[in-house]
Design a protein around this motif. Structure first.
Motif, short mmCIF file in Angstrom:
data_model
loop_
_atom_site.label_atom_id
_atom_site.label_comp_id
_atom_site.label_asym_id
_atom_site.label_seq_id
_atom_site.Cartn_x
_atom_site.Cartn_y
_atom_site.Cartn_z
N SER A 82 0.81 -1.21 0.00
CA SER A 82 0.00 0.00 0.00
C SER A 82 0.84 1.27 0.00
O SER A 82 1.61 1.52 0.93
CB SER A 82 -0.93 0.00 1.23
OG SER A 82 -1.57 1.23 1.35
N ASN A 83 0.69 2.08 -1.06
CA ASN A 83 1.35 3.38 -1.11
C ASN A 83 0.80 4.29 -0.01
O ASN A 83 1.53 5.06 0.61
CB ASN A 83 1.15 4.05 -2.46
CG ASN A 83 1.99 3.41 -3.53
OD1 ASN A 83 3.04 2.84 -3.25
ND2 ASN A 83 1.53 3.48 -4.77
N GLU A 84 -0.50 4.18 0.23
CA GLU A 84 -1.15 4.97 1.26
C GLU A 84 -0.51 4.69 2.62
O GLU A 84 -0.29 5.60 3.42
CB GLU A 84 -2.64 4.63 1.31
CG GLU A 84 -3.53 5.84 1.20
CD GLU A 84 -4.97 5.43 0.99
OE1 GLU A 84 -5.73 5.51 1.96
OE2 GLU A 84 -5.32 5.06 -0.15
N CYS A 86 2.54 3.69 3.28
CA CYS A 86 3.87 4.33 3.35
C CYS A 86 3.74 5.82 3.66
O CYS A 86 4.50 6.36 4.47
CB CYS A 86 4.62 4.15 2.03
SG CYS A 86 5.08 2.47 1.67
#
Length: 174
Positions: A82-84, A86
């Motif tokens: 998940s980029n969110e 990070c």
């Protein structure tokens, strides 16, 4: 829903009690367990579902964390991709440094996922980890939520020592 008066006083300058970060794979656990329990305890929550599509994600996350007293990370499968996640880990650490106190609590829903989580090293140094008793008895789950609330409240009282506060403390001694 009305928030009990003792909880309203606790918010102080914050708009939310809790910023809730989780992977989409953990949505069922969040919807069935975490959100109802936080609501029952009288906490006002900002979750990823509150993010309006099309807005700058980094900006929304930063501002939402800034107006939240705590950040609750729910660790389950999918966090590692998940980029969110990070972004939230980074922003929560930045906010903790700015406030000079811990603001995060990590709820381990799937303990096996910790190794692959981006930013886990930034979360692991803190003492605010709780493993949810996935296969526990009703008594164990009730005890978990009682301990959870106590840990969440204690976060507000735990200052962190940054290089700047160490420098200030050492300077004051001379």
């Amino acid at each position: 829903m009305d928030i009990p008066s003792f909880k309203i006083k606790m918010i102080g300058r914050y708009k939310y009690h809790v910023y809730l970060a989780y992977s989409y794979e953990g949505q069922e656990f969040i919807a069935d367990n975490v959100l109802p329990k936080l609501s029952e305890l009288g906490y006002k929550v900002f979750s990823q579902e509150d993010i309006i599509p099309g807005l700058n994600l980094c900006s929304v996350i930063r501002k939402s964390i800034h107006v939240s007293r705590y950040v609750l990370f729910v660790v389950s499968s999918g966090c590692e991709d998940s980029n969110e996640w990070c972004i939230v880990v980074h922003m929560a650490n930045e906010e903790a440094i700015q406030r000079r106190k811990h603001i995060t609590l990590v709820l381990l829903y799937d303990y096996n996922c910790v190794d692959g989580i981006p930013g886990a090293d930034k979360l692991i140094h803190q003492d605010y980890f709780m493993e949810f008793p996935r296969h526990g008895s009703d008594h164990e789950v009730t005890a978990f939520w009682t301990d959870f609330e106590h840990k969440l409240i204690s976060i507000d009282n735990s200052a962190i020592e940054t290089s700047m506060t160490c420098l200030a403390t050492n300077t004051e001694r001379f």
